[in-house]
Every structure is written in structure tokens, then in C-alpha cells.
Design an enzyme around this catalytic site. Structure first.
Site, PDB file in Angstrom:
ATOM      1  CE  LYS A 106      -6.707  -0.028  24.284  1.00 37.25           C
ATOM      2  NZ  LYS A 106      -6.382  -0.030  22.849  1.00 37.25           N
ATOM      3  NE  ARG A 166      -1.863   3.745  33.447  1.00 39.64           N
ATOM      4  CZ  ARG A 166      -2.431   4.862  33.016  1.00 39.64           C
ATOM      5  NH1 ARG A 166      -3.692   4.853  32.644  1.00 39.64           N
ATOM      6  NH2 ARG A 166      -1.753   5.975  32.980  1.00 39.64           N
ATOM      7  CB  CYS A 225       3.966   3.340  34.679  1.00 44.03           C
ATOM      8  SG  CYS A 225       5.635   3.164  34.050  1.00 44.03           S
ATOM      9  CG  HIS A 239       7.342  10.912  -6.187  1.00 46.70           C
ATOM     10  ND1 HIS A 239       7.815  11.477  -7.354  1.00 46.70           N
ATOM     11  CD2 HIS A 239       5.996  11.087  -6.210  1.00 46.70           C
ATOM     12  CE1 HIS A 239       6.803  11.993  -8.044  1.00 46.70           C
ATOM     13  NE2 HIS A 239       5.681  11.757  -7.361  1.00 46.70           N
ATOM     14  CD1 TRP A 297       5.523   0.231  27.726  1.00 48.87           C
ATOM     15  CD2 TRP A 297       6.487   2.244  27.868  1.00 48.87           C
ATOM     16  NE1 TRP A 297       5.938   0.593  26.465  1.00 48.87           N
ATOM     17  CE2 TRP A 297       6.529   1.823  26.515  1.00 48.87           C
ATOM     18  CE3 TRP A 297       7.038   3.480  28.184  1.00 48.87           C
ATOM     19  CZ2 TRP A 297       7.094   2.586  25.491  1.00 48.87           C
ATOM     20  CZ3 TRP A 297       7.599   4.248  27.163  1.00 48.87           C
ATOM     21  CH2 TRP A 297       7.619   3.798  25.842  1.00 48.87           C
ATOM     22  CD  GLU A 345      -0.669  -0.818  17.000  1.00 47.73           C
ATOM     23  OE1 GLU A 345      -0.731  -0.126  17.998  1.00 47.73           O
ATOM     24  OE2 GLU A 345      -1.686  -1.131  16.333  1.00 47.73           O
ATOM     25  CE  LYS A 348      -4.385  -1.658  15.175  1.00 38.89           C
ATOM     26  NZ  LYS A 348      -4.963  -0.331  15.278  1.00 38.89           N
ATOM     27  CG  ASN A 388       2.412   6.890  35.202  1.00 34.84           C
ATOM     28  OD1 ASN A 388       3.212   6.777  34.286  1.00 34.84           O
ATOM     29  ND2 ASN A 388       1.146   7.200  35.010  1.00 34.84           N
ATOM     30  N   GLY A 389       5.444   8.523  35.297  1.00 32.94           N
ATOM     31  CA  GLY A 389       5.783   9.832  34.761  1.00 32.94           C
ATOM     32  C   GLY A 389       7.267   9.887  34.459  1.00 32.94           C
ATOM     33  CD  GLU A 400      -5.456   2.054  12.447  1.00 33.53           C
ATOM     34  OE1 GLU A 400      -4.582   2.900  12.673  1.00 33.53           O
ATOM     35  OE2 GLU A 400      -5.832   1.230  13.298  1.00 33.53           O
TER      36      GLU A 400
HETATM   37  C1  G6P Z   1      -0.566   4.059  21.925  1.00 32.17           C
HETATM   38  C2  G6P Z   1      -1.437   2.856  21.638  1.00 32.17           C
HETATM   39  C3  G6P Z   1      -2.118   3.046  20.287  1.00 32.17           C
HETATM   40  C4  G6P Z   1      -2.917   4.346  20.294  1.00 32.17           C
HETATM   41  C5  G6P Z   1      -2.043   5.544  20.652  1.00 32.17           C
HETATM   42  C6  G6P Z   1      -2.870   6.786  20.924  1.00 32.17           C
HETATM   43  O1  G6P Z   1       0.502   4.109  21.052  1.00 32.17           O
HETATM   44  O2  G6P Z   1      -0.660   1.670  21.644  1.00 32.17           O
HETATM   45  O3  G6P Z   1      -2.991   1.953  20.061  1.00 32.17           O
HETATM   46  O4  G6P Z   1      -3.488   4.537  19.039  1.00 32.17           O
HETATM   47  O5  G6P Z   1      -1.316   5.279  21.854  1.00 32.17           O
HETATM   48  O6  G6P Z   1      -3.648   6.556  22.057  1.00 32.17           O
HETATM   49  P1  G6P Z   1      -4.979   7.308  22.428  1.00 32.17           P
HETATM   50  O7  G6P Z   1      -5.386   6.692  23.725  1.00 32.17           O
HETATM   51  O8  G6P Z   1      -4.617   8.757  22.570  1.00 32.17           O
HETATM   52  O9  G6P Z   1      -5.952   7.089  21.335  1.00 32.17           O
END
Ligand code: G6P
Length: 569
Positions: free
Chosen positions: A564, A28, A2, A475, A66, A459, A456, A90-91, A452
């Protein structure tokens, strides 16, 4: 998570300007948005559309959401209004149910399912009892549990009121106007002066003046000058920010490496000595930053340092922290609430807290006794790319200080070479894009990279992908391997165990893609060390994920349900 913003201005402005600024915070959250300018309440579902409302106003509040409490509906969009009071929030309010029940018993009718509406109904109810808003806000802060950055307007009142606990809030000091916002991006194009709210502070803002309060006392808070490049609103020749940001990797990587020998040399050496002094070093992070942390823990472990990486949201449950522990938060945004909680827990248990961040002046940077910057510049795409590469490179630099041999200096050039593999990866993505499931296998440094790459892919392309340890496959997960299931195997230097895991899936009909360093690999990475392989293979994975998402026609920069900056628990 947010984004909120208010403008208080001497000179009239229009909704167009307000929303252009709000759009800078859209990363956000982008489920719904809205604004109140003293005359008009607008709430819409979906991405922010810049209004053609030319009505001049001198104050307004706005919000990009969000969703947490209540679905994505117009009623649940902010601002929320009750009587003459309007708020954006926000919160997360923890005790909203009790307060709502109490207010309902007093005859209030709620229009939304949100915890945020409880704030505005509370403020309005207290006003109806004849109290002044500046007396009500401290009472609100005592009564409400949870996290908030809230902006409040009252009809007929020329002030904007702001209150903060845990959720980020900054005041931008601009020429002829004051701007409150979740972060400095909202105003970094027009000022370099800001005041950052600390917990449990609230403020009264007019176009020219600000008064801060805490615990019934007036505070003397001074603006500080911040350095942060202006938001790159332009994707340049790239169709998506994600692709542009991957193409920035060589240059931002060089910037980081150079700064560790110059501007950040002293801080870097301090961090090295904190690691030396500590009995154990624990990295904590979420999402992509956690994968960089796993790399860091493995690098340091290989140098004989007692190091671990723990996911922030499970931090308290899996680690013992004491005064001899160094906790290093790794975070792009510097605002992730799970990481903030892990740091609070660490401090409460006597640990020293340091951080590796991308966004300067963020909450986590300010709560750390030492903070290093990865200097990736602003990442606009929700999926983190260049920030991961620089986080991993920072880890490598740390390991180098402990004797780990690596080719950090050669990395920027090698990253450029990886970007030139894009046509091959596009062809591979076109072959894989219709698959429903995909597995990525790695071992040692390849394990965090496997996770990772899978993250990706999930996501941005919504394909189910699982990144796992090659050795763990047998396993359980191997039961899912059948004819044609794609498996990406990360193999450094002909590693026999990874070769073995790869053979096991091949024998069961998997469509195997080897990303490796030997000539027979499907994607050959010219790495001279395992560490280099790990970082370069991650960029290969970013490009592959990007092209899978592109072939599936996904909204790459703003994937569904994600944000993000995740400022809720
Ligand atoms: C969210 C984002 C990810 C990020 C994660 C941690 O889930 O979508 O891309 O890796 O938060 O965020 P930070 O800002 O703490 O790296």
C-alpha cells in the site's frame, strides 16, 4: 514499503504484543516477517502469524518485508544479525555492493542477498574494531548512500538505536514505553503523542527516554499531538476491507465536502490562491492518485487554468519546473518515494510545493508548504477506493472554485445509489471473470477513469486490463480485438466520438459493456454532469473489479507483489 517497529518498555511484554502491532503495518509489505527480542530470532515467509511465545522481554525489533534485494526467502527476511548486532531496515542502500565487497575482503561472510545485511555487517565490523555503537551510527550514516529507516539492537545493551534518511520513522510516546515505527498506525490506538524523525537524524531510545542527534549535535525534539482515528481492525459485516471501504464512500465523501466549508476552508482558499498566482499548476502522483490527478488537471484546464498531471517516477523527464510553478502532490499514504523525489526536484527548482494527502503527519504533508486532507480515513485494502473518490472530489471542489459547475454536494447520495448497483455488477463480473484480457475505453474525463478501472482490475484480479483513450484505439490496440474480447466503454451523454470507438470494436466482435448515462447503457449512471459521471463510474469500476477478483478467488485485500505504501524508488 516494509514496516518496522520496536518496543522499549518498562514492563515486560510478549512477542504476541509486538507482532499484533507489526500486523498493523502489514499493508506496507507482506512477503516475509521476523523479530528479535534479545533472546530469540524468528524469521518466516508469508503473512505475519501471531506467535504464542509468552517469554517476557523489555525490548524488541521487528519487520514486515516487501522484497527488493533478494527473493522471498527465510535468509532474506529481517532482522539481520551479525556478531552481537541485530537490525531491521526499510529503504534501499545504493552503495551496498562496494561496502559488501570491502567487508568480504575483511573476512565477513554474508548469509543473505539483501542490501540490509550490509548495514549489520558494517556495524558489527566497526564494533569489533573497538568502537562504541553511538560513534559508529554517525559513521554509518556518512558511509551509506540511499534511503533507510533502521532500528538497531546490540546484545547486552538496553537501548534501541534508530537512524533515518528518507524512509519514514516516528517515535510513539506511550505510557511506560516508547515505540518506534514506520508510521503512526503502529501505536495510534494507545497514544496521540509522537515525534517524527527528520532526515539524517538518529536516536537512542530507552523505555522512558529519547535522545535525538544530527550532525554531531544533540537535538531538542518535542512530541506533537496527532489526530487520527483508531485503526479499524474490524471488517464488520464485510468479507473484505475493500468492500467495506467502498461502502464508506458516501460518508467519507460527505465528511470531506463539509470540512472544505469549515475546518479546511482556510487551507482550501489558500490553495486556490496559490493556483491563481502560479503560472502553471502541476499535479504529481503515482498509481490511483495519478488518475485522480489527471481528473484534476482536466477539470482545471476546462476552467482556463494551465494545469498538468505528471507521473511522479518520470517527473524530471517530462516537465520544466521554475519558481512560478505550483506543484501539488496527490497521495493517499503521503510516503510514496517517487512523489517525494518529484517534490525534492520541484523545490530545488524553486517551485512552491503543496499536497493533497490522506494520512496526516506523513512525510509529504510535512515537506509541503500547504497541505489539504482528503479525510477518507484509514484504507486497509491495498487497492485504493474511497481515497480515490475523495481525491477526485477534492479536484472537483478546486475546479468549482474556478467556476466549474458541478454537483459536488449531491455526490455522497449518488455514491450510495451506485453501491446499490452491486448485484448487477456481480452478475457482469461472473460473466467476465474467466477472460484473459479486457479493455476499458474513455474520452475526456472518461479517460482517467478508464485507466483507473483497468488498474483496479489488474491489481486485484490479475486479469490483464488496459485502460485507454477511445480515440487512440484505432492506432494499434484495435489489432487485439477479436470475437468475444470484453471492452468496457465509458460513454457520457451519448458522446458521438465514444459511440464511434465503441462501434469500431463491436464491428470486430468485441463483447461490449457500456457504462453510460443514457437508458440503453448496460450500466446506467444517473449523473448530471461529466464530472459526476467520472467519479461515479470509478466506483462502478471498483465494484466490478472487486467481483471479478472474488469470482477468481483472489486474495483481494492483499494482492500478490503489491504494497500500500511504496517507500522505495
Ligand atoms: C501503491 C499502491 C496504490 C497507490 C500508489 C500510490 O502502488 O498499491 O494503490 O495508488 O502506491 O500511493 P499513494 O499513497 O502515493 O497514493
Amino acid at each position: 514499503m516494509c514496516g518496522i517497529i520496536s518496543i522499549s518498555s518498562d514492563k515486560p511484554f510478549t512477542s504476541e504484543e509486538l507482532l499484533t502491532r507489526l500486523k498493523r503495518l502489514e499493508y506496507r509489505g507482506y512477503d516475509s516477517w521476523g523479530y528479535w527480542n534479545g533472546k530469540k530470532l524468528t524469521k518466516e515467509i508469508g503473512r505475519i502469524t501471531i506467535s504464542d511465545d509468552k517469554e517476557p522481554v523489555t525490548q524488541a525489533i521487528s519487520h514486515t518485508r516487501w522484497a527488493t534485494h533478494g527473493g522471498v526467502t527465510q535468509e532474506n527476511a529481517h532482522p539481520h544479525r551479525a556478531g552481537k548486532v541485530t537490525i531491521v531496515h526499510n529503504g534501499i542502500i545504493e552503495n551496498w555492493r562496494e561496502i559488501k565487497k570491502d567487508l568480504e575482503a575483511k573476512g565477513k561472510t554474508f548469509l543473505s542477498e539483501t542490501d540490509s545485511e550490509v548495514i549489520v555487517q558494517y556495524l558489527n565490523h566497526e564494533r569489533e574494531q573497538g568502537k562504541e555503537i553511538h560513534n559508529i551510527i554517525p559513521a554509518f550514516m556518512n558511509t551509506f548512500k540511499g534511503t533507510f529507516a533502521a532500528l538497531i539492537m546490540v546484545d547486552g545493551d538496553e537501548n534501541v538505536y534508530a537512524a533515518k534518511r528518507d524512509s519514514p520513522l516516528a517515535l510513539g510516546i506511550c505510557d511506560g514505553r516508547l515505540i518506534l515505527a514506520s508510521d503512526i498506525y503502529a501505536f495510534s490506538d494507545i497514544t496521540k503523542q509522537a515525534i517524527f524523525f527528520d532526515n539524517d537524524e538518529w536516536a537512542i531510545i530507552t523505555p522512558k527516554t529519547y535522545m535525538f542527534y544530527k550532525d554531531g549535535k544533540k537535538l531538542d525534539k518535542q512530541p506533537q499531538t496527532f489526530e487520527w482515528e483508531t485503526l479499524e481492525e474490524d471488517k464488520k459485516e464485510y468479507p473484505h476491507f475493500m468492500l467495506k471501504e467502498m461502502h464508506e464512500e458516501p460518508s467519507v465523501n460527505r465528511r470531506l465536502i463539509d470540512s472544505l466549508a469549515t475546518d479546511q476552508k482556510e487551507s482550501f482558499e489558500k490553495l486556490v490562491s496559490l493556483i491563481k498566482k502560479a503560472r502553471k499548476t502541476v499535479f504529481t502522483a503515482a498509481g490511483t492518485a495519478y488518475h485522480a490527478s489527471l481528473l484534476g488537471a482536466s477539470f482545471l484546464h476546462q476552467c482556463g487554468v494551465n494545469a498538468q498531471a505528471i507521473i511522479a517516477s518520470e517527473f524530471e523527464n517530462f516537465i520544466t519546473i521554475d519558481k512560478d510553478t505550483l506543484v501539488i502532490a496527490v497521495t493517499q499514504s503521503g510516503e510514496t518515494m517517487d512523489v517525494i523525489e518529484a517534490l525534492k526536484y520541484s523545490k530545488a527548482n524553486g517551485a512552491t510545493v503543496a499536497s493533497i494527502v490522506n494520512v496526516p503527519y506523513s512525510s509529504i504533508e510535512r515537506m509541503s508548504s500547504l497541505s489539504l486532507q482528503i479525510l477518507a480515513g484509514q484504507e486497509v485494502a491495498v487497492a485504493s477506493t474511497k481515497a480515490f473518490t475523495n481525491q477526485a472530489s477534492m479536484m472537483l471542489a478546486l475546479a468549482q472554485a474556478f467556476g466549474y459547475e458541478n454537483g459536488l454536494d449531491a455526490l455522497p447520495k449518488k455514491l450510495s445509489g451506485i453501491l446499490s448497483l452491486e448485484p448487477e455488477l456481480k452478475t457482469l463480473a461472473e460473466e467476465l471473470h474467466e477472460q484473459h484480457d479486457l479493455y476499458v475505453l474513455g474520452r475526456k474525463l472518461g479517460y482517467p477513469v478508464a485507466r483507473e478501472i483497468a488498474l483496479k482490475i489488474k491489481e486485484i484480479s490479475y486479469v490483464h486490463a488496459e485502460g485507454m483513450m477511445g480515440g487512440e484505439l484505432k492506432h494499434g490496440t484495435i489489432a487485439l480485438i477479436e470475437d468475444g474480447v470484453p471492452v468496457i466503454s465509458l460513454i457520457y451523454d451519448d458522446d458521438a466520438k465514444m459511440r464511434g470507438s465503441t462501434q469500431e470494436v463491436r464491428a470486430r466482435g468485441a463483447r461490449v459493456v457500456v457504462i453510460g448515462t443514457t437508458k440503453d447503457a448496460d450500466i446506467v449512471i444517473p449523473a448530471d454532469s461529466e464530472a459526476e459521471f467520472a467519479i461515479l463510474a470509478s466506483t462502478v469500476g471498483q465494484l466490478l473489479a472487486y467481483h471479478i477478483a472474488l469470482a477468481r478467488n483472489c486474495p483481494i485485500d492483499k494482492p500478490r507483489n503489491l504494497a500500500k505504501s511504496v517507500t522505495v524508488l
